[in-house]
Design an enzyme around this catalytic site. Structure first.
Site, PDB file in Angstrom:
ATOM      1  N   GLY A  46       0.979  -1.074   0.071  1.00  0.00           N
ATOM      2  CA  GLY A  46       0.032  -0.053  -0.154  1.00  0.00           C
ATOM      3  C   GLY A  46       0.881   1.242   0.062  1.00  0.00           C
ATOM      4  O   GLY A  46       0.851   2.133  -0.928  1.00  0.00           O
ATOM      5  N   GLY A  65       0.856  -6.124   4.073  1.00  0.00           N
ATOM      6  CA  GLY A  65       2.295  -6.810   3.903  1.00  0.00           C
ATOM      7  C   GLY A  65       3.041  -6.875   5.257  1.00  0.00           C
ATOM      8  O   GLY A  65       4.023  -7.382   5.329  1.00  0.00           O
ATOM      9  N   LYS A  92       4.980   1.824  19.725  1.00  0.00           N
ATOM     10  CA  LYS A  92       5.171   2.762  18.850  1.00  0.00           C
ATOM     11  C   LYS A  92       5.094   2.159  17.391  1.00  0.00           C
ATOM     12  O   LYS A  92       4.042   1.401  17.287  1.00  0.00           O
ATOM     13  CB  LYS A  92       6.467   3.530  19.029  1.00  0.00           C
ATOM     14  CG  LYS A  92       6.557   4.285  20.303  1.00  0.00           C
ATOM     15  CD  LYS A  92       8.177   4.891  20.705  1.00  0.00           C
ATOM     16  CE  LYS A  92       8.157   5.567  21.704  1.00  0.00           C
ATOM     17  NZ  LYS A  92       9.587   6.112  21.631  1.00  0.00           N
ATOM     18  N   GLU A  95       7.598   3.111   9.102  1.00  0.00           N
ATOM     19  CA  GLU A  95       8.213   4.110   8.127  1.00  0.00           C
ATOM     20  C   GLU A  95       9.457   4.613   8.421  1.00  0.00           C
ATOM     21  O   GLU A  95      10.296   5.149   7.780  1.00  0.00           O
ATOM     22  CB  GLU A  95       7.264   5.199   8.070  1.00  0.00           C
ATOM     23  CG  GLU A  95       5.818   4.856   7.481  1.00  0.00           C
ATOM     24  CD  GLU A  95       4.768   5.899   7.648  1.00  0.00           C
ATOM     25  OE1 GLU A  95       4.619   6.549   6.538  1.00  0.00           O
ATOM     26  OE2 GLU A  95       4.229   5.978   8.704  1.00  0.00           O
TER      27      GLU A  95
END
Ligand code: MOS
Length: 749
Positions: A245, A474, A709, A713
């Site tokens: 995505g 994924g 957390k 990314e």
């Protein structure tokens, strides 16, 4: 933490395990069905017709020729397109973008839709699309960051301020004894998930069923409901599996809406799957940036000022200006801080969030500029960062909810062997005579949360069912979230069924912002705890239970049994408790998210440190990343295997950003010249060597009830700068434009 949960539900043994993906076998055997694997009765195939110019008007489409082709059922163009209830040029929600859905004959960027052809077969529709033979009135496209005058961003993406100033910036510059003033450029990048955007849309009256990969499954009901004038509850969106995505599948776009509209127009289910080249335009991308960084330091190497200005490309019709300068706000203890954004409107599809939006581009420039400052000051780059370590969030002064960045620096440096690094560049060679360079960068990504709900059912046989509409693109959500849910229920993982990926389940929140595990996970855990709380109340008040009269507070749940904490000989099984109560299932509910007070008091980020080794051929200037070590602190790690996998993935994207990825626009036509995997380079196995991840222990009592957390990314941040800095260290040449190419180094040879 586990001891403070109601009724002492332990943070059990499922979390923290490197459980393999629960959907792994289904995926590798092909049993997992992705959106385009659905073939409802009466299906029509849609073929997307993209504009082959970047700016102008469509003057003619040979619809008659297309319709005359056998098997072509309908051609949708601006002439016959049915009305939409919601205007695609409106922005009714925070996550809404303007998009093209054949409003008119205007072409606003290359690859925007100009028609949709529907056929009984994909072949017929493809041939119909070819026969349309579009004619255009072409206007000169605006290409690149200098094509138009920039505008100041007042309110940035998702409501963040375009400009932020803390302290006296002019005084910070004046106080500096040394400084750098450098400008970096990053290119346009396109998400290009392995699974291209796909939708199978079926209408039944005013009920809409969508098989569509989506990162925000329940939220999207309202979004599509809006465009089609139906209540959110009328939309069923099924997204059990996503083939990636990266942000692109979190937002409604033109191709999706057109496929749904075509299904309504024809009264038949419609399938649309974008071709690889059609991904370059209508479904978002990471906009190109130019970033100016000015850093000043005093005699002691402390930063007196950090100023970060970012110019980014957006479309002519919507605003998504990469918030790259925000990367400088939360990291270094500069005396004064300023970050500001400008946009430039050019003939491209609107950019959107793409893995580590803002921070990926921003930290690339920031970490290289930090390296340049360290070089000028004659300081080791790690030492320079430690001298400017922020104990509280710069500017706001807020404490961090947790920050194990020092440990990341230490453990990463140790593992990498950073201590032996020469300060000056071009000092190291390997046995083959390759230039060797070492560089580092700090990784940072915020730890946001969204809202989510979950349901946890204890079945009469003592097994569990947990439900939330989470999205596994994924990253392993099916597995990590099930582990958390099993702990909430006090059950072993194999006794827990996890239902997810469909909009008729409780809202699992958006899989984005690296906040999905925290958001959906806290909801699932709370739902499990709620079920166990009810079960406990039943047991302690049941004279037939060994737990009778024990008092709620002393009960712990583990492996499908409740125990008296101080006396493990007193226990009762879930199945027995439920059987005595009449054999009914018991349902708990929970919600996830963060208390607003908590969000206000603390600064919340994941942190990390990335160390890179590159080897550069001294004659040919080929660049190889030979080693990458990343040490990350991201709160509680639910599944080390999957978390490492996410961090590896992020770091690999860092390699991609530093050395490979770039959409090249033809300045004459405004078209992307490399809209395929032959020309749009991403790393292959041979490009990725010596990848190592360390997850640093970090307890966070504030970020959420579970101390989670995110890891989705942060891996890309820090890595890009580390590689750029290593290339400088190997060669002595500073390249301020990504990706760094052979020809850039050759030009300085
Ligand atoms: Mo993301 S770019 O938050 O899916």
């Amino acid at each position: 933490m586990s001891d403070t949960l109601p009724y002492a539900t332990r943070f059990g043994s499922n979390s923290g395990q490197s459980t393999s993906r629960r959907d792994g076998v289904a995926k590798v055997t092909g049993a997992a069905t992705f959106a385009a694997d659905n073939h409802p009765q009466g299906l029509l195939y849609a073929v997307y017709v993209p504009a082959t110019i970047a700016r102008g008007r469509v003057t003619h489409l040979d619809v008659a020729a297309a319709k005359a082709h056998p098997g072509v059922v309908e051609v949708m163009t601006p002439q016959n397109r049915p009305a939409l209830a919601g205007d695609p040029d409106s922005k009714p929600f925070m996550f809404a973008f303007r998009f093209e859905a054949l409003q008119d004959d205007t072409v606003r960027y290359a690859n925007q839709p100009i028609a949709l052809v529907l056929g009984e077969t994909i072949e017929a529709a493809t041939e119909g699309a070819r026969l349309l033979n579009p004619q255009y009135q072409v206007m000169p496209p605006r290409v690149g960051l200098d094509a138009e005058a920039p505008y100041k961003v007042v309110v940035g993406n998702f409501g963040r301020p375009g400009e932020t100033v803390h302290g006296d910036v002019a005084a910070g510059h004046a106080a500096a004894v040394q400084s750098v003033d450098v400008t970096y450029e990053t290119p346009a990048q396109y998400h290009n998930a392995m699974e291209t955007h796909a939708v199978v849309a079926s209408w039944d009256g005013d009920q809409l069923t969508l098989d569509m990969p989506h990162q925000a499954i329940v939220m999207s009901r309202g979004v599509f409901g809006y465009y089609f004038g139906i209540p959110a509850e009328n939309v069923l969106l099924r997204s059990p599996y996503l083939g990636g995505g990266f942000g692109s599948k979190s937002i409604a776009n033109g191709p999706q809406v057109l496929a749904i509209l075509a299904a309504r127009m024809t009264g038949r289910p419609v399938k649309l799957m974008l071709r690889r080249d059609q991904m370059f335009g209508p479904v978002g991308h990471r906009g190109a940036t130019r970033q100016r960084l000015r850093i000043g330091i005093d005699e002691a190497g402390h930063m007196t000022v950090l100023e970060h200005e970012a110019l980014a490309a957006t479309s002519t019709f919507d605003d998504f200006v990469e918030n790259a300068a925000n990367a400088s706000q939360g990291l270094y203890a500069a005396g004064a801080l300023r970050s500001a954004h400008e946009g430039v409107r050019i003939d491209i599809g609107t950019p959107g969030p793409m893995r580590a939006p803002g921070e990926a581009s921003g930290s690339a420039a920031l970490e290289c500029a930090m390296d340049e400052m360290a070089e000028r000051a004659g300081l080791d780059p790690l030492e320079f960062r430690l001298r400017n370590y922020a104990e509280t969030e710069p500017g706001t002064g807020k404490p961090y909810s947790s920050k194990a960045l020092r440990a990341c620096y230490a453990q990463g440096a140790e593992r990498f062997g950073w201590a032996g690094r020469p300060l000056k560049p071009r000092q190291m060679r390997d046995e083959q005579g390759m230039l060797v360079g070492w560089g580092m960068g700090t990784a940072l990504f915020p730890a946001p949360m969204f809202a989510a709900q979950a349901r946890a059912t204890l079945r009469p046989d003592g097994s569990g069912l947990v439900e939330t509409a989470a999205a596994d693109m994924g990253q392993g959500a099916w597995t990590a979230l099930a582990q958390i849910a099993a702990d909430g229920l006090g059950l072993p993982l194999d006794k827990v069924e996890f239902r997810s990926g469909s909009s008729d389940l409780p809202d699992g929140g958006i899989a984005g912002g690296s906040g999905h595990t925290a958001t959906a996970g806290t909801a699932l855990h709370a739902a499990g705890v709620d079920a166990v709380r009810q079960l406990t109340a039943m047991a302690v008040s049941d004279p037939a239970s060994p737990l009778f009269g024990a008092g709620n507070a002393s009960i712990v749940a583990r492996d499908g049994r409740l125990f008296v904490a101080e006396d493990a000989s007193r226990s009762d099984s879930y199945a027995d408790i439920l059987a005595r109560a009449g054999g009914q299932a018991l349902v708990g509910t929970g919600s996830g998210g963060r208390a607003p007070e908590a969000a206000g008091r603390h600064a919340m980020y994941s942190h990390g440190a990335v160390f890179a080794e590159v080897k550069v051929d001294p004659d040919l200037f080929q660049i190889r990343v030979t080693r990458l070590v990343g040490a990350f602190a991201a709160g509680r790690i639910i599944n080390p295997k999957l978390a490492n996998s996410q961090l590896y993935g992020g770091m690999i994207w860092g390699i991609s950003f530093a050395l490979h990825e770039e959409a090249r626009f033809d300045p004459r036509t405004g078209r992307i010249m490399n809209a395929d995997f032959a020309g749009y380079h991403i790393p292959v196995n041979a490009d990725v060597k010596g990848l190592e991840v360390i997850t640093v222990h970090e307890d966070d009592p504030f970020v959420n009830a579970l101390g989670i957390k995110g890891v989705g990314e942060i891996g890309i941040t820090g890595t890009v700068g580390a590689i750029g800095n290593a290339i400088w260290h190997a060669t002595g040449t500073r390249i301020r434009r990504f990706p760094i190419r052979i020809e850039d180094l050759l030009a300085h040879a």
